[in-house]
Design an enzyme around this catalytic site. Structure first.
Site, PDB file in Angstrom:
ATOM      1  N   HIS A  67       0.816  -1.215   0.000  1.00  0.00           N
ATOM      2  CA  HIS A  67       0.000   0.000   0.000  1.00  0.00           C
ATOM      3  C   HIS A  67       0.855   1.272   0.000  1.00  0.00           C
ATOM      4  O   HIS A  67       0.325   2.360  -0.158  1.00  0.00           O
ATOM      5  CB  HIS A  67      -0.950   0.014   1.207  1.00  0.00           C
ATOM      6  N   HIS A  82       1.875   6.894  -0.594  1.00  0.00           N
ATOM      7  CA  HIS A  82       0.964   6.094   0.220  1.00  0.00           C
ATOM      8  C   HIS A  82      -0.355   5.953  -0.540  1.00  0.00           C
ATOM      9  O   HIS A  82      -1.082   6.928  -0.704  1.00  0.00           O
ATOM     10  CB  HIS A  82       0.742   6.793   1.566  1.00  0.00           C
TER      11      HIS A  82
END
Length: 160
Positions: A67, A82
């Site tokens: 992620h 992110h």
């Protein structure tokens, strides 16, 4: 000759990490990003699930859940990308990594892929912040926002 007359580069540009709408970090619904606790930068509301290298550099860390990824650019900026908010809770579901820690990448290389529909269906925001974590080492770090971007388009201006 001996580098005496070489002009030192004082301005660097990070490219957009994804296709989508470039927005200010203030629009990220998470105080860690919105209040620039980890650094200055910008975010992309992605319209495609591909995340690209914003500059030439070395991959520092690829989270097990894919992620997020960090890299240190060849000019020294420590960048964190992110993908989404709280997406660590998906435990990698819907994410595919294409690089490993220690890999040297070129601007535009594919870093990660994400199934945006799967992320949204699980109830998570897909907004993707890109931060310069060592912001304090630069005179200024300015995120460019308010426009649609393609991967690699100018997204963050960094001045020494």
């Amino acid at each position: 000759m001996f580098g005496f007359f070489k002009k030192k580069e004082n301005k660097f540009i990070l490219g957009a990490p994804a296709k989508g709408k470039a927005v200010s970090l203030k629009e990220v619904n998470d105080p860690t990003f919105a209040e620039e606790m980890l650094g200055k930068g910008m975010a992309v509301i992605p319209s495609e699930g591909k995340i690209y290298a914003p500059a030439d550099g070395e991959v520092g860390m690829v989270f097990d859940t894919f992620h997020a990824v960090s890299l240190t650019t060849d000019f020294g900026a420590e960048v964190l990308i992110h993908v989404g908010l709280d997406t660590v809770k998906l435990k990698g579901e819907g994410f595919t990594g294409h690089v490993k820690a220690g890999s040297h990448v070129k601007k535009g290389d594919l870093l990660l892929e994400v199934d945006l529909e799967k992320v949204r269906a699980a109830g998570y925001d897909t907004i993707t912040p890109m931060l310069v974590c060592n912001t304090d080492e630069y005179a200024s770090v300015t995120g460019l926002s308010g426009k649609n971007v393609e991967p690699g388009d100018d997204a963050v201006v960094i001045e020494k």
